[in-house]
Design a protein around this motif. Structure first.
Motif, PDB file in Angstrom:
ATOM      1  N   PRO A 203       0.809  -1.224   0.000  1.00 20.74           N
ATOM      2  CA  PRO A 203       0.000   0.000   0.000  1.00 20.74           C
ATOM      3  C   PRO A 203       0.838   1.268   0.000  1.00 20.74           C
ATOM      4  CG  PRO A 203      -0.836  -1.574   1.614  1.00 20.74           C
ATOM      5  CD  PRO A 203       0.467  -2.116   1.119  1.00 20.74           C
ATOM      6  N   GLU A 204       2.061   1.182   0.537  1.00 19.94           N
ATOM      7  CA  GLU A 204       2.919   2.359   0.602  1.00 19.94           C
ATOM      8  C   GLU A 204       3.227   2.926  -0.775  1.00 19.94           C
ATOM      9  OE1 GLU A 204       3.499  -0.464   2.109  1.00 19.94           O
ATOM     10  OE2 GLU A 204       3.184   0.057   4.227  1.00 19.94           O
ATOM     11  N   LEU A 205       3.118   2.082  -1.815  1.00 18.17           N
ATOM     12  CA  LEU A 205       3.428   2.531  -3.167  1.00 18.17           C
ATOM     13  C   LEU A 205       2.407   3.549  -3.680  1.00 18.17           C
ATOM     14  CD1 LEU A 205       4.477  -0.877  -4.793  1.00 18.17           C
ATOM     15  CD2 LEU A 205       5.968   0.981  -4.060  1.00 18.17           C
ATOM     16  N   LEU A 206       1.249   3.618  -3.026  1.00 20.12           N
ATOM     17  CA  LEU A 206       0.231   4.595  -3.432  1.00 20.12           C
ATOM     18  C   LEU A 206       0.573   6.000  -2.970  1.00 20.12           C
ATOM     19  CD1 LEU A 206      -3.107   2.663  -2.809  1.00 20.12           C
ATOM     20  CD2 LEU A 206      -2.025   3.143  -4.993  1.00 20.12           C
ATOM     21  N   GLY A 207       1.501   6.089  -2.028  1.00 20.62           N
ATOM     22  CA  GLY A 207       1.901   7.396  -1.530  1.00 20.62           C
ATOM     23  C   GLY A 207       0.761   8.113  -0.830  1.00 20.62           C
ATOM     24  N   GLU A 208       0.470   9.337  -1.274  1.00 21.94           N
ATOM     25  CA  GLU A 208      -0.581  10.139  -0.659  1.00 21.94           C
ATOM     26  C   GLU A 208      -1.980   9.571  -0.910  1.00 21.94           C
ATOM     27  OE1 GLU A 208      -0.167  14.061  -2.098  1.00 21.94           O
ATOM     28  OE2 GLU A 208       1.718  14.471  -1.017  1.00 21.94           O
ATOM     29  N   ARG A 209      -2.104   8.692  -1.880  1.00 22.04           N
ATOM     30  CA  ARG A 209      -3.412   8.109  -2.192  1.00 22.04           C
ATOM     31  C   ARG A 209      -3.648   6.787  -1.461  1.00 22.04           C
ATOM     32  NH1 ARG A 209      -4.032   9.147  -8.748  1.00 22.04           N
ATOM     33  NH2 ARG A 209      -3.801  11.431  -8.671  1.00 22.04           N
ATOM     34  N   LYS A 210      -2.879   6.535  -0.446  1.00 23.57           N
ATOM     35  CA  LYS A 210      -3.041   5.300   0.317  1.00 23.57           C
ATOM     36  C   LYS A 210      -4.422   5.208   0.954  1.00 23.57           C
ATOM     37  CE  LYS A 210      -0.906   2.666   4.069  1.00 23.57           C
ATOM     38  NZ  LYS A 210       0.152   2.661   5.128  1.00 23.57           N
ATOM     39  N   TYR A 211      -5.044   6.344   1.181  1.00 26.24           N
ATOM     40  CA  TYR A 211      -6.379   6.360   1.794  1.00 26.24           C
ATOM     41  C   TYR A 211      -7.410   5.614   0.943  1.00 26.24           C
ATOM     42  CZ  TYR A 211      -7.565   9.977  -1.634  1.00 26.24           C
ATOM     43  OH  TYR A 211      -7.788  10.654  -2.805  1.00 26.24           O
ATOM     44  N   LEU A 212      -7.116   5.441  -0.364  1.00 25.23           N
ATOM     45  CA  LEU A 212      -8.042   4.729  -1.241  1.00 25.23           C
ATOM     46  C   LEU A 212      -8.250   3.294  -0.801  1.00 25.23           C
ATOM     47  CD1 LEU A 212      -6.843   6.048  -4.727  1.00 25.23           C
ATOM     48  CD2 LEU A 212      -8.932   6.681  -3.509  1.00 25.23           C
ATOM     49  N   MET A 213      -7.251   2.719  -0.103  1.00 20.75           N
ATOM     50  CA  MET A 213      -7.355   1.342   0.353  1.00 20.75           C
ATOM     51  C   MET A 213      -8.445   1.160   1.396  1.00 20.75           C
ATOM     52  SD  MET A 213      -5.357  -0.764  -1.220  1.00 20.75           S
ATOM     53  CE  MET A 213      -6.086   0.104  -2.607  1.00 20.75           C
ATOM     54  N   THR A 214      -8.785   2.237   2.092  1.00 21.52           N
ATOM     55  CA  THR A 214      -9.814   2.128   3.123  1.00 21.52           C
ATOM     56  C   THR A 214     -11.188   1.853   2.520  1.00 21.52           C
ATOM     57  OG1 THR A 214     -10.181   4.537   3.087  1.00 21.52           O
ATOM     58  CG2 THR A 214      -8.547   3.687   4.640  1.00 21.52           C
ATOM     59  N   LEU A 215     -11.337   2.086   1.218  1.00 21.22           N
ATOM     60  CA  LEU A 215     -12.601   1.848   0.539  1.00 21.22           C
ATOM     61  C   LEU A 215     -12.738   0.409   0.065  1.00 21.22           C
ATOM     62  CD1 LEU A 215     -12.714   5.104  -1.618  1.00 21.22           C
ATOM     63  CD2 LEU A 215     -13.740   4.714   0.628  1.00 21.22           C
ATOM     64  N   ASN A 216     -11.677  -0.358   0.180  1.00 24.34           N
ATOM     65  CA  ASN A 216     -11.670  -1.748  -0.288  1.00 24.34           C
ATOM     66  C   ASN A 216     -11.812  -2.689   0.910  1.00 24.34           C
ATOM     67  OD1 ASN A 216     -11.195  -4.259  -1.385  1.00 24.34           O
ATOM     68  ND2 ASN A 216      -9.358  -3.659  -2.509  1.00 24.34           N
ATOM     69  N   PRO A 217     -12.982  -3.297   1.132  1.00 25.91           N
ATOM     70  CA  PRO A 217     -13.163  -4.174   2.297  1.00 25.91           C
ATOM     71  C   PRO A 217     -12.264  -5.401   2.264  1.00 25.91           C
ATOM     72  CG  PRO A 217     -15.028  -4.377   0.789  1.00 25.91           C
ATOM     73  CD  PRO A 217     -14.210  -3.215   0.315  1.00 25.91           C
ATOM     74  N   PHE A 218     -11.899  -5.863   1.067  1.00 29.77           N
ATOM     75  CA  PHE A 218     -11.054  -7.047   0.972  1.00 29.77           C
ATOM     76  C   PHE A 218      -9.619  -6.751   1.406  1.00 29.77           C
ATOM     77  CE2 PHE A 218     -14.523  -7.881  -1.996  1.00 29.77           C
ATOM     78  CZ  PHE A 218     -14.939  -9.123  -1.537  1.00 29.77           C
ATOM     79  N   TYR A 219      -9.216  -5.504   1.279  1.00 26.74           N
ATOM     80  CA  TYR A 219      -7.910  -5.114   1.803  1.00 26.74           C
ATOM     81  C   TYR A 219      -7.875  -5.277   3.314  1.00 26.74           C
ATOM     82  CZ  TYR A 219      -4.595  -1.887   3.934  1.00 26.74           C
ATOM     83  OH  TYR A 219      -3.644  -1.332   4.750  1.00 26.74           O
ATOM     84  N   HIS A 220      -8.929  -4.868   3.982  1.00 30.26           N
ATOM     85  CA  HIS A 220      -8.983  -4.963   5.435  1.00 30.26           C
ATOM     86  C   HIS A 220      -9.033  -6.419   5.894  1.00 30.26           C
ATOM     87  CE1 HIS A 220      -9.434  -0.654   5.743  1.00 30.26           C
ATOM     88  NE2 HIS A 220     -10.503  -0.683   4.962  1.00 30.26           N
ATOM     89  N   LEU A 221      -9.801  -7.252   5.176  1.00 28.77           N
ATOM     90  CA  LEU A 221      -9.861  -8.671   5.521  1.00 28.77           C
ATOM     91  C   LEU A 221      -8.501  -9.336   5.335  1.00 28.77           C
ATOM     92  CD1 LEU A 221     -13.287  -9.661   3.901  1.00 28.77           C
ATOM     93  CD2 LEU A 221     -12.792  -9.307   6.334  1.00 28.77           C
TER      94      LEU A 221
END
Length: 268
Positions: A203-221
């Protein structure tokens, strides 16, 4: 189809779920039988999947590690547990679509809870996940990854993942039994999610857009299992999102199960 004597549809649906859980000996034996049947007369059995994943981890680790200039000591363990966990997620989603369809003769002729078929498929995929997790153990030993007591959080993460997987399989099972065009669509969506979920990339590769991962429930799982095994504590937002996903999805699925449970056999 199993049914209780209670006149309330919601009580009957709940009774189906409870009775399915109580018959753990049956669905665990059926799930194990599915594994043995699939790999009958095979020398390595389900370890063929483990072997192919080991090759994939090694190949992708070297390629993506070089492309992204990542330290292999940290990237290979990340990739190994990420691929194994994502394979579990993708399998339960895809198999959930066809669980009832594949078991049409059994559902029409044997009086057992509908939830038992979901638990059978879930247990089968959990066994395969255990085989694939051997790769991570090997990689962790090679690179000296030791999560310590933090790794125990992965157990809670896995249980939460299984809860979510259960309602996803049940919901998709009902939808896909009624609408037979949905399984190919779900398969395409799962394939797309693989690329937008940080399985092969961090996720660090997204840089400032890392917050986009919070919209993906499968990322959290994925994160509530992967992070503890890497010796990291998952963020509270991952736990909160996974719990919310389970509560909201489970409630909606139960409402649908209450209303459409009796129609599943007719849709087949």
């Amino acid at each position: 189809m199993y049914d209780s004597n209670d006149g309330s549809e919601s009580a009957r649906a709940w009774g189906d779920l409870v009775e399915g859980g109580r018959r753990w000996r049956l669905w665990s034996q059926l799930g194990w039988h599915d594994i043995r049947k699939r790999y009958r007369r095979s020398v390595l059995g389900p370890f063929w999947l483990t072997l192919s994943m080991a090759v994939m981890v090694a190949s992708l680790g070297l390629i993506y590690g070089t492309l992204f200039r990542l330290d292999l000591h940290g990237y290979l363990p990340f990739l190994a547990i990420g691929l194994a966990t994502w394979t579990l997620i993708a399998s339960v989603v895809n198999e959930g679509c066809i669980t009832f369809i594949e078991l049409e003769p059994l559902i029409k002729n044997v009086r057992i809870p509908m939830s038992l078929h979901i638990l059978r498929a879930l247990w089968r995929n959990l066994i395969i996940y255990a085989h694939n997790s051997v790769i991570f153990l090997g990689v962790a030993l090679i690179f000296g990854v030791w999560p310590g007591t933090t790794g125990l959080l992965a157990v809670a993460g896995l249980l939460l993942l299984l809860v979510n997987a259960g309602w996803i399989m049940l919901l998709l099972g009902m939808i896909c039994t009624r609408f037979r065009d949905v399984p190919p669509i779900i398969a395409s969506v799962v394939q797309l999610l693989f690329f937008v979920t940080p399985v092969m990339w961090k996720p660090e590769l997204l840089g400032e857009r890392k917050y986009l991962m919070t919209l993906n429930p499968f990322y959290h799982l994925l994160e509530i299992i992967r992070a503890p095994l890497l010796g990291q504590v998952p963020g509270w937002e991952s736990w909160a999102a996974s719990l919310l996903f389970a509560l909201a999805g489970g409630t909606f699925t139960f409402v649908c199960f209450t209303r459409f449970r009796k129609r599943i056999a007719y849709w087949l």
